[in-house]
Scaffold this motif. Structure first.
Motif, PDB file in Angstrom:
ATOM      1  N   ALA A  13       0.935  -1.265   0.005  1.00  0.00           N
ATOM      2  CA  ALA A  13      -0.153   0.003  -0.095  1.00  0.00           C
ATOM      3  C   ALA A  13       0.737   1.383   0.023  1.00  0.00           C
ATOM      4  N   GLU A  14       2.050   1.144   0.809  1.00  0.00           N
ATOM      5  CA  GLU A  14       2.835   2.435   0.961  1.00  0.00           C
ATOM      6  C   GLU A  14       3.644   2.530  -0.488  1.00  0.00           C
ATOM      7  N   ALA A  15       4.028   1.420  -0.928  1.00  0.00           N
ATOM      8  CA  ALA A  15       4.662   1.628  -2.180  1.00  0.00           C
ATOM      9  C   ALA A  15       3.710   1.958  -3.568  1.00  0.00           C
ATOM     10  N   ARG A  17       1.131   3.879  -3.005  1.00  0.00           N
ATOM     11  CA  ARG A  17       0.944   5.479  -2.857  1.00  0.00           C
ATOM     12  C   ARG A  17       1.895   6.160  -3.574  1.00  0.00           C
ATOM     13  N   LEU A  18       3.317   5.746  -3.114  1.00  0.00           N
ATOM     14  CA  LEU A  18       4.372   6.773  -3.680  1.00  0.00           C
ATOM     15  C   LEU A  18       4.486   6.836  -5.151  1.00  0.00           C
ATOM     16  N   LEU A  19       4.290   5.414  -5.590  1.00  0.00           N
ATOM     17  CA  LEU A  19       4.275   5.384  -7.112  1.00  0.00           C
ATOM     18  C   LEU A  19       3.317   5.885  -7.781  1.00  0.00           C
ATOM     19  N   ARG A  20       2.118   5.979  -7.164  1.00  0.00           N
ATOM     20  CA  ARG A  20       0.799   6.377  -7.727  1.00  0.00           C
ATOM     21  C   ARG A  20       0.164   5.421  -8.802  1.00  0.00           C
ATOM     22  N   VAL A  21       0.204   4.279  -8.347  1.00  0.00           N
ATOM     23  CA  VAL A  21      -0.399   3.342  -9.151  1.00  0.00           C
ATOM     24  C   VAL A  21      -1.453   2.495  -8.301  1.00  0.00           C
ATOM     25  N   ARG A  22      -2.215   1.777  -8.776  1.00  0.00           N
ATOM     26  CA  ARG A  22      -3.193   1.099  -7.827  1.00  0.00           C
ATOM     27  C   ARG A  22      -2.524  -0.151  -7.212  1.00  0.00           C
ATOM     28  N   GLN A  23      -2.890  -0.433  -5.919  1.00  0.00           N
ATOM     29  CA  GLN A  23      -2.004  -1.359  -5.356  1.00  0.00           C
ATOM     30  C   GLN A  23      -2.453  -2.769  -5.911  1.00  0.00           C
ATOM     31  N   SER A  51       4.532 -12.584  -0.548  1.00  0.00           N
ATOM     32  CA  SER A  51       4.661 -11.298   0.535  1.00  0.00           C
ATOM     33  C   SER A  51       4.185 -10.053  -0.058  1.00  0.00           C
ATOM     34  N   ARG A  52       3.596  -9.156   0.770  1.00  0.00           N
ATOM     35  CA  ARG A  52       3.197  -7.729   0.397  1.00  0.00           C
ATOM     36  C   ARG A  52       4.169  -6.823   0.703  1.00  0.00           C
ATOM     37  N   THR A  53       5.454  -7.134   1.057  1.00  0.00           N
ATOM     38  CA  THR A  53       6.393  -6.347   1.531  1.00  0.00           C
ATOM     39  C   THR A  53       7.431  -6.028   0.045  1.00  0.00           C
ATOM     40  N   VAL A  54       7.624  -4.720  -0.031  1.00  0.00           N
ATOM     41  CA  VAL A  54       8.380  -4.370  -1.365  1.00  0.00           C
ATOM     42  C   VAL A  54       9.718  -4.079  -0.860  1.00  0.00           C
ATOM     43  N   ILE A 171      17.350   7.284   4.270  1.00  0.00           N
ATOM     44  CA  ILE A 171      17.085   8.519   4.798  1.00  0.00           C
ATOM     45  C   ILE A 171      15.542   8.368   4.852  1.00  0.00           C
ATOM     46  N   ARG A 172      14.902   8.646   6.323  1.00  0.00           N
ATOM     47  CA  ARG A 172      13.671   8.880   6.789  1.00  0.00           C
ATOM     48  C   ARG A 172      13.050   7.519   6.358  1.00  0.00           C
ATOM     49  N   PHE A 173      13.627   6.532   6.375  1.00  0.00           N
ATOM     50  CA  PHE A 173      12.891   5.090   6.179  1.00  0.00           C
ATOM     51  C   PHE A 173      12.270   5.078   4.788  1.00  0.00           C
ATOM     52  N   GLY A 174      12.889   5.690   3.631  1.00  0.00           N
ATOM     53  CA  GLY A 174      12.198   5.585   2.698  1.00  0.00           C
ATOM     54  C   GLY A 174      11.179   6.583   2.347  1.00  0.00           C
TER      55      GLY A 174
END
Length: 227
Positions: A13-15, A17-23, A51-54, A171-174
């Motif tokens: 979900a975080e990735a 949002r940052l990439l601006r693509v649908r999960q 895994s749902r970790t990127v 930096i800032r946990f990405g």
């Protein structure tokens, strides 16, 4: 020791949002899918991990796919084969998080895109005046990445090429930041009523840094609200 490319950085979900693509799109790129009659392999992974970790490398490579999908409605079958061939050609698990395909390895990229059956409109490298050059989407992506020793160490999440906003694994946990200050924190200070000059003084930033951070945060919020 885990390399920076293998470092687990984001939830899906975080990735997304940052990439601006649908999960759901990002999940398909990472894990593939099972249809009623056919199983579709992942694009960014050699096989599903469940895994749902990127990882950092997966995030960067997803940025490449986003750049391509935004410019071309390229068929995923050919693109999947293309990335598989790049892995083989360069001998690395994350060829799109490696600078060589964009700089010194254009000949290998050219061979891979031809062998994968990519249409000319979808090429990453093209021929001009007897020279191999990056196509517009490939060049745009390469410029959004910060490279050290051919490894991706930073990525610009802002579509504006002049923006100093970066995501970096150390930096800032990405999280998106400017000079080490989270853009989210800057946005929160603005929401609390602080003006640009005050925020700049609080975090030892230039007023222009704060303006860039706020422009990025507002664009993210607008995209989120529109989704």
């Amino acid at each position: 020791m885990t390399s920076v490319l293998d470092r687990e950085m984001y939830t899906e979900a975080e990735a997304a949002r940052l990439l601006r693509v649908r999960q759901s799109t990002l999940h398909y790129w990472l894990e593939g899918a099972k249809g009623p009659k056919k199983e579709y392999k992942p694009i960014l992974r050699d096989k599903p991990r469940g895994s749902r970790t990127v990882t950092w490398a997966e995030f960067v490579e997803a940025g490449f796919l986003r750049e391509y999908r935004r410019t071309h409605n390229v068929r995923m079958a050919e693109l999947r084969k293309f990335i598989e061939l790049l892995r083989e050609q360069f001998g690395v698990p994350y060829p799109l998080a490696d600078r060589r395909p964009f700089v010194s390895g254009k000949d290998l990229v050219f061979d891979a895109q031809t062998a994968a059956g990519l249409g000319v409109d979808y090429w990453m490298v093209t021929v001009a005046g007897n020279q191999l050059l990056l196509t517009t989407p490939a060049d745009s992506f390469s410029r959004r990445v910060d490279w050290t020793d051919n490894v991706a160490v930073g990525y610009s999440p802002d579509a504006n090429s002049d923006s100093p906003v970066r995501v970096q694994p150390d930096i800032r946990f990405g999280k998106p930041s400017i000079k080490g200050v989270s853009t989210e924190v800057i946005g929160e200070q603005h929401d609390a009523g602080e003006d640009t000059d005050t925020i700049a003084e609080m975090y030892a930033l230039e007023a222009s840094d704060v303006a860039w951070a706020l422009a990025y945060e507002f664009s993210v919020r607008a995209t989120t609200q529109a989704a």
